[in-house]
Scaffold this active site. Structure first.
Site, PDB file in Angstrom:
ATOM      1  CD  GLU A 192       0.245  -9.863   8.339  1.00 47.21           C
ATOM      2  OE1 GLU A 192      -0.423 -10.400   9.214  1.00 47.21           O
ATOM      3  OE2 GLU A 192       1.064  -8.936   8.609  1.00 47.21           O
ATOM      4  CG  HIS A 316       2.927 -14.842  16.106  1.00 48.55           C
ATOM      5  ND1 HIS A 316       3.620 -15.313  15.381  1.00 48.55           N
ATOM      6  CD2 HIS A 316       1.953 -13.828  15.611  1.00 48.55           C
ATOM      7  CE1 HIS A 316       3.764 -14.529  14.122  1.00 48.55           C
ATOM      8  NE2 HIS A 316       2.704 -13.633  14.206  1.00 48.55           N
ATOM      9  NE  ARG A 357      -1.064 -14.175  13.444  1.00 48.26           N
ATOM     10  CZ  ARG A 357      -0.974 -12.856  14.143  1.00 48.26           C
ATOM     11  NH1 ARG A 357      -1.503 -12.595  15.037  1.00 48.26           N
ATOM     12  NH2 ARG A 357      -0.467 -11.944  13.318  1.00 48.26           N
ATOM     13  CG  HIS A 418       1.058 -12.572  19.094  1.00 49.83           C
ATOM     14  ND1 HIS A 418       1.924 -11.570  19.169  1.00 49.83           N
ATOM     15  CD2 HIS A 418       0.269 -12.013  18.186  1.00 49.83           C
ATOM     16  CE1 HIS A 418       2.068 -10.573  18.304  1.00 49.83           C
ATOM     17  NE2 HIS A 418       0.982 -11.039  17.548  1.00 49.83           N
ATOM     18  NE  ARG A 453      -4.902 -10.267  17.079  1.00 52.02           N
ATOM     19  CZ  ARG A 453      -3.693  -9.994  16.416  1.00 52.02           C
ATOM     20  NH1 ARG A 453      -3.664  -9.623  15.206  1.00 52.02           N
ATOM     21  NH2 ARG A 453      -2.383 -10.288  16.731  1.00 52.02           N
TER      22      ARG A 453
END
Length: 547
Positions: A192, A316, A357, A418, A453
């Protein structure tokens, strides 16, 4: 101001308003009923800590149309019931469930679900769960987490999470979690955004559902655990006990809650865990369930329990654009990890999709502003059709329901709230600064995530620190934990050398950011094993980076 900090500033301001008002709404709540007062809920605690004052400045918007969802209906209480147990766990996501599974059967455990057990954000996690890929992955995994978190992470927490990751994955497999495997039967990994290599275990695009449902099934098999659904926590109960040297010590003795039939519960417990999720329910567009409204943070503010990073809210980059009301549907970051790309109205890529992100979200907002549009597009054209309909079959099915065939056309996506990196400040064992009270999962802030995060660290972090909470409870209660700790408390050998280097790098980066003119929280160095007493308990103006 850099682009990433520009977005952080915009989102941070909205986030501070969000939880701040949550706390303030609860602080301004009416006094507890006489029955609740009899349980000695601490009425003398300061109304707000310095942290909660900063935090207590979006919930008003959320409450205006439907009334204040945070306030239980106190009038006309049908009855008051008392329950006694060894451990009370507020929340039935992966953190709460895993804590229960790591407590011995000799302890009586009560778990509360604000709505139903399947309405928790753990169920919604799509991409997967991170794991240290091999011995050589310790430093790269650590560096990726720090880079995504803008080096504001608490290093000892990152270290513990990474070194515990292998044992967590092995334990999940033993409990029945079905991760994807290659032809040789080994775990298959996906990648990711902001990861330097594939290190994410997954089950299709419903990893959270697979893990949470499996853990829930194992908890339901335990004779010592009782789950109460549609039971909402209103407050904690505190007492004055004799502490060390017979000095009076305030400690948590359980929670006050109410049921769907408006009965009030006083649940007395030796140890209490908050694992009740984040704050997404206070946002008009969020991937979270609407029941997640920062309840624990509000109660913590009321009792003067330390809060940290209350303005750190993650947006997000890719939720499915829709004009329908309700929870936003997440388009997993692993889609971009496997080749999906972001396109502007002209059909051209405008950013590197595998950046952290917050950076990708900022790029999308700029693109939308430049085009005057409400969304950008995500194309799966580079991905094999069997990968789309196999690995991402849930996303494929949902998009079809919305009228989009992702095997044939791009889909409209837009950023959405998110994840909450802040919360109730805890130590390495998930203990808050109120004895008898722990916090884990998105409710807590152990510093793993820093300012942003890293993708797929949330499930891992929740499990690691829920387990550590259970272990610490067992020590306090004088019982043996059913699952023994398999990793040392401190890194050793090559990991120790890497740890020292990485923490020094984190401290250097935060110092440079602070002097470069960019908005940056001041950093202070803390001992290798910091306790809350070693740091600023209010955590309102100083964040801690361990060296």
């Amino acid at each position: 101001m850099s682009e990433k900090n520009e977005l952080a500033g915009e989102m941070g301001a909205a986030a501070e308003t969000a939880v701040a008002d949550t706390a303030r709404a609860n602080i301004d709540a009416p006094e507890q009923t006489a029955a609740a007062s009899a349980t000695r809920v601490n009425a003398d605690a300061p109304a707000e800590t310095a942290a909660s004052a900063a935090a207590c400045t979006h919930i008003d918007d959320a409450c205006t149309p439907t009334g204040n969802r945070l306030q239980p209906e106190r009038e006309g209480v049908a009855e008051v019931r008392d329950i006694a147990c060894d451990v009370i766990i507020v929340g039935c996501g992966v953190a709460g469930l895993y804590c229960a599974l790591n407590l011995p059967s000799t302890l009586s455990v009560v778990m509360l679900a604000k709505t139903t057990v399947d309405e928790c954000d753990s169920m919604l996690a799509q991409g997967g769960i991170c794991v240290q890929h091999d011995d050589a992955d310790y430093a790269p995994f650590f560096e990726d987490t720090l880079r995504a978190g803008h080096y504001e992470n608490r290093c000892e927490s990152v270290d513990l999470m990474i070194r515990a990751s292998r044992s967590i994955i092995s334990d999940l497999v033993k409990r029945g979690v079905d991760f994807e495997r290659d032809q040789a039967g080994n775990l298959r990994y996906t990648r990711e955004g902001a990861h330097s290599r594939p290190r994410i275990c997954f089950h299709g695009d419903i990893t959270g559902d697979e893990i949470t449902s499996t853990l829930l099934a194992r908890v339901r098999e335990l004779p010592n655990v009782r789950i109460l659904e549609h039971t909402c926590m209103d407050d904690i109960m505190v007492t004055q006990d004799d502490g060390e040297r017979r000095q009076p010590q305030t400690r948590c003795r359980g929670v006050v809650a109410h049921t769907a039939d408006r009965a009030q519960l006083r649940i007395f417990a030796g140890q209490t865990l908050w694992a009740c999720g984040g704050i997404g329910g206070t946002y008009p567009r969020s991937t979270n369930f609407p029941s997640l409204t920062g309840d624990a943070c509000a109660i913590a503010a009321r009792h003067g329990i330390a809060l940290e990073h209350m303005g750190y809210v993650q947006i997000h980059p890719t939720s499915l654009y829709s004009t329908r009301p309700g929870r936003a549907f997440l388009i997993s970051e692993s889609c971009r990890g496997e080749g999906a790309v972001l396109l502007g109205a002209d059909g051209k890529r405008f950013t590197d999709e595998l950046q952290p992100r917050d950076v990708v979200s900022a790029a999308i907002y700029r693109q939308m502003a430049a085009e005057g549009t409400d969304f950008v597009r995500l194309s799966f054209a580079n991905m094999p059709k069997d990968e789309i309909t196999g690995h991402f079959k849930n996303i494929y099915k949902r998009c079809l329901e919305e009228g989009f065939d992702i095997t044939r056309e791009p889909i409209p996506v837009v950023p959405a709230q998110h994840y909450f990196m802040g919360g109730v400040r805890v130590d390495r064992n998930s203990a808050t600064d109120l004895p008898g009270l722990y916090a884990a999962g998105e409710t807590s802030c152990n510093g793993v995530h820093g300012k942003n995060r890293l993708a797929s660290n949330s499930l891992l972090e929740s499990l690691v620190f829920a387990q550590r909470a259970a272990w610490d409870m067992c020590r306090k209660l004088g019982v043996e934990a059913p699952v023994a700790q398999t990793y040392p408390e401190q890194p050793c050998g090559a990991d120790a050398r890497a740890y020292k280097r990485l923490c020094a790098e984190a401290e250097r980066k935060t110092r440079e950011s602070a002097t470069s003119g960019e908005p940056q929280t001041a950093a202070q160095t803390c001992p290798q094993n910091p306790s809350l007493s070693d740091t600023d308990r209010t955590a309102s103006s100083k964040e801690v980076v361990c060296a």
